[in-house]
Design a protein around this motif. Structure first.
Motif, PDB file in Angstrom:
ATOM      1  N   THR A  12       0.830  -0.978  -0.105  1.00 32.40           N
ATOM      2  CA  THR A  12       0.168   0.070   0.129  1.00 32.40           C
ATOM      3  C   THR A  12       0.918   1.226  -0.049  1.00 32.40           C
ATOM      4  N   LEU A  13       0.620   2.066  -0.750  1.00 34.16           N
ATOM      5  CA  LEU A  13       1.301   3.418  -1.070  1.00 34.16           C
ATOM      6  C   LEU A  13       1.073   4.268  -0.110  1.00 34.16           C
ATOM      7  N   THR A  16       4.896   9.485  -1.704  1.00 36.58           N
ATOM      8  CA  THR A  16       5.974   9.133  -2.778  1.00 36.58           C
ATOM      9  C   THR A  16       6.432  10.538  -2.947  1.00 36.58           C
ATOM     10  N   ASP A  30       9.204   5.811  -3.028  1.00 37.39           N
ATOM     11  CA  ASP A  30       7.922   5.462  -2.736  1.00 37.39           C
ATOM     12  C   ASP A  30       8.010   5.103  -1.356  1.00 37.39           C
ATOM     13  N   VAL A  32       6.114   2.498   1.046  1.00 36.27           N
ATOM     14  CA  VAL A  32       4.918   1.703   1.151  1.00 36.27           C
ATOM     15  C   VAL A  32       5.039   0.633   2.305  1.00 36.27           C
TER      16      VAL A  32
END
Length: 197
Positions: A12-13, A16, A30, A32
């Motif tokens: 899951t991001l 960023t 990113d 995550v």
């Protein structure tokens, strides 16, 4: 296969950020959340995408190119290819690149599909297509672009892949598609681009 089939593998991001924005490439970092809840960092290259064309000549040969590739520090053997411009369709890019790099235009096209050539560090997607019914013309190379266009037999192309003279992944995949197409093992629908593929 959909993403929903493997929720235990999804990341899951969280955030960023840009690392580098160049003319050709954009690098992102990113943060995550992993499936076990831990946080991790992912760095990767954003790419606008590209097209590669396998030009089939009436004599049974294909058109190929030799071009210096700076990251490899050597001349590479490849099928004609080029980067998609913003908002450009693969069809328009394929026609443009074939004309610019080889001077040829094609009467018919067969779309192969998309490959992702470097999934661990780039989102680049390359559209692959065959072209036939070639009409020769004048190259329209970009300023300071240097390449050598030449004819090769499909047997030579496969031989160069086997011996390691061709290592460019899109060209290797194109060589195997060429072999399957010419052997009759795989069929593709041929269409004129004005009829939309």
């Amino acid at each position: 296969m959909s993403q929903a089939e493997h929720p235990d593998l999804q990341e899951t991001l969280v955030a960023t950020e840009p690392v580098f924005d160049g003319h050709f490439l954009h690098v992102r970092r990113d943060t995550v959340r992993l499936p076990d809840g831990a946080l991790a960092t992912r760095e990767y290259i954003k790419h606008s995408g590209a097209v590669m064309v396998i030009p089939l000549l009436d004599n049974g040969s294909v058109l190929m190119e030799r071009q210096w590739r700076a990251p490899m520090r050597r001349v590479m053997i490849e099928f004609p290819a080029g980067k998609l411009d913003a908002g450009e369709s693969w069809q328009a890019c394929a026609q443009r690149e074939l004309r610019e790099e080889t001077g040829c235009s094609a009467a018919e096209w067969a779309y192969i599909g998309i490959i992702n050539n470097a999934i661990s560090y780039s989102d680049e997607a390359i559209h692959l297509a065959f072209a036939r019914g070639l009409t020769p013309g004048r190259q329209q190379l970009d300023a300071h672009e240097f390449l050598d266009v030449f004819e090769a037999s499909p047997a030579d192309v496969l031989g160069w892949v086997r011996e390691g003279s061709i290592t460019d992944v899109k060209t290797v995949i194109g060589a195997f598609w060429l072999d399957k197409l010419l052997s009759g093992a795989w069929e593709l629908p041929w269409q004129r681009l004005d009829g939309q593929i």
